[in-house]
Scaffold this motif. Sequence first.
Motif, short mmCIF file in Angstrom:
data_model
loop_
_atom_site.label_atom_id
_atom_site.label_comp_id
_atom_site.label_asym_id
_atom_site.label_seq_id
_atom_site.Cartn_x
_atom_site.Cartn_y
_atom_site.Cartn_z
N SER A 128 3.73 12.57 2.07
CA SER A 128 4.38 13.86 1.81
C SER A 128 3.41 15.02 1.92
O SER A 128 3.83 16.18 2.07
CB SER A 128 5.05 13.86 0.43
OG SER A 128 4.06 13.91 -0.61
N LYS A 129 2.11 14.73 1.81
CA LYS A 129 1.09 15.78 1.89
C LYS A 129 0.59 15.97 3.32
O LYS A 129 -0.19 16.88 3.59
CB LYS A 129 -0.09 15.41 0.98
CG LYS A 129 0.30 15.22 -0.47
CD LYS A 129 -0.87 14.76 -1.33
CE LYS A 129 -1.80 15.91 -1.67
NZ LYS A 129 -1.16 16.94 -2.51
N MET A 130 1.00 15.09 4.23
CA MET A 130 0.53 15.14 5.60
C MET A 130 1.52 15.91 6.48
O MET A 130 2.73 15.70 6.41
CB MET A 130 0.32 13.72 6.15
CG MET A 130 -0.75 12.94 5.40
SD MET A 130 -0.87 11.18 5.88
CE MET A 130 -1.47 11.35 7.57
N ASN A 131 0.98 16.81 7.29
CA ASN A 131 1.80 17.55 8.24
C ASN A 131 0.99 17.71 9.53
O ASN A 131 -0.08 17.12 9.68
CB ASN A 131 2.22 18.90 7.66
CG ASN A 131 1.03 19.71 7.17
OD1 ASN A 131 0.06 19.93 7.90
ND2 ASN A 131 1.08 20.16 5.91
N SER A 132 1.47 18.52 10.44
CA SER A 132 0.82 18.65 11.74
C SER A 132 -0.58 19.23 11.64
O SER A 132 -1.42 19.02 12.52
CB SER A 132 1.66 19.52 12.68
OG SER A 132 1.87 20.81 12.11
N ASP A 133 -0.85 19.97 10.55
CA ASP A 133 -2.16 20.61 10.40
C ASP A 133 -3.10 19.84 9.47
O ASP A 133 -4.28 20.17 9.37
CB ASP A 133 -2.00 22.03 9.86
CG ASP A 133 -1.24 22.92 10.82
OD1 ASP A 133 -1.44 22.76 12.04
OD2 ASP A 133 -0.44 23.75 10.36
N SER A 134 -2.60 18.84 8.77
CA SER A 134 -3.42 18.13 7.78
C SER A 134 -4.20 17.01 8.44
O SER A 134 -3.88 16.58 9.56
CB SER A 134 -2.53 17.57 6.68
OG SER A 134 -1.71 16.53 7.19
N PRO A 135 -5.21 16.48 7.76
CA PRO A 135 -5.95 15.34 8.30
C PRO A 135 -5.04 14.13 8.49
O PRO A 135 -4.06 13.94 7.77
CB PRO A 135 -7.01 15.08 7.23
CG PRO A 135 -7.15 16.34 6.49
CD PRO A 135 -5.79 16.96 6.49
N LYS A 136 -5.39 13.32 9.47
CA LYS A 136 -4.65 12.10 9.78
C LYS A 136 -5.40 10.88 9.24
O LYS A 136 -6.56 10.98 8.84
CB LYS A 136 -4.46 11.98 11.29
CG LYS A 136 -3.87 13.21 11.99
CD LYS A 136 -2.47 13.50 11.50
CE LYS A 136 -1.79 14.60 12.29
NZ LYS A 136 -2.41 15.93 12.12
N LEU A 137 -4.75 9.77 9.26
CA LEU A 137 -5.35 8.52 8.81
C LEU A 137 -6.08 7.86 9.98
O LEU A 137 -5.45 7.46 10.96
CB LEU A 137 -4.29 7.58 8.25
CG LEU A 137 -4.77 6.20 7.80
CD1 LEU A 137 -5.82 6.30 6.70
CD2 LEU A 137 -3.59 5.34 7.35
#
Length: 435
Positions: A128-137
């Motif tokens: 839920s905290k991940m979006n297109s601008d956030s860090p990826k796994l």
Amino acid sequence: MTTEFFNGISPVEYKGAESSDPLSYRYYNPDEIVLGKRMEEQLRFAVAWWHSFAWEGGDPFGGSTFVRPWHPQDNMERARLKADIAFEMFDILGVPFFCWHDADLRPDQGNFKENLSTLNEITDYIGSKMNSDSPKLLWGTANMFSHRRWMAGASTNPDPDVFAFAAATVKSCMDATHKLGGQNYVLWGGREGYETLLNTNLSKELDNMGRFLSMVVDYKYKIGFTGTILVEPKPQEPSKHQYDFDVATCIGFLRKYGLEKEVKLNIEQGHAILAGHSFEHEIALAASEGMLGSIDMNRNDYQSGWDTDQFPNNVPEVALAYYHVLRSGGFSTGGTNFDAKLRRQSIDAVDLIAAHVGAMDICARGLKAAEAMINDGGLEAKLQERYQDWSKPEALKMLGSSLEDITQLVLEKNINPEPRSGNQEILENYVNRFV
């Protein structure tokens, strides 16, 4: 949710080599072009959840020294707080990736059913905290070495029930990794080895480990996971001898069980040193066999005989490592994960930021030195010169001949070669021009 852990610490900016601000990037400029790609895309930095957030500062002789607002890590409320703080740090550093073990994210519940429930709960929260601008796994993995159930190994355990628990655990972690869009899945056999041969059936344990890894590959395709399966070499510690000793051992293992086209390697600097190798040796060997996947960047204390997992600070070592990464074409799904932890006396929040800032700058300097060496071409030219005679028709013909034919050739041509210099010091001096 915004916390107060990093209060007063602003996002880190690139300010150039002349900057005296300890919380600025002096060399890491994510937008700088290095061999046709943005520096960020070449390095693909990741923060390790276990050392940065789950580790409490203990060592073999003493307990934890860190006091964090998510300690003790024994309930899901604190697990969510830990995730909030992790994403705040990702934003401060501007890193593109992170990595985790399942045990880093949620407390162990003592049984698989509840471990599965809490893993799903916390990875939903992270998602839920991940979006297109956030860090990826970058990758996920299962911790199958800390809990007492793993004391005799996971896939290599003499107890079939432990094998079953391990299989279910890895499935759950692969599912979570897939759900979060992870680009790789790593298996590090922390206790896949032995402490004494007096109670160890080597062939049984290796065969079970090979079958386990085959199941992992089969499941990858079943769920449509498009990332890379990675195994991580390490020679010892905690086991006396681990079956994934080094890159060469892992390559042999993968070939024995027909997995060499399916699995690549995640190579750690500290593990390379423990195996008696250099980091660049392990990277170059994996790359030469088409099995270089990703790297864990850290360093050991050369006055200690164990895996201290410190942040990198040696530009020449890092430059030679990235030289072989770039020479092999660079990372695809892999990247540079900081499998590194603060010293027990570095207890402030700012220490955690500064450690990553310095490490990212060291890697950026190493990457730029590697690019300069590749563009200059001096090492490659000397390499081609040293082996140029093997391109001659008579040399190629000899490789297809027999010992008898070659002996006859030596007699007929009176072959009596003189040794040729390897020019090692000249080449070392050459490298020093760039670092």
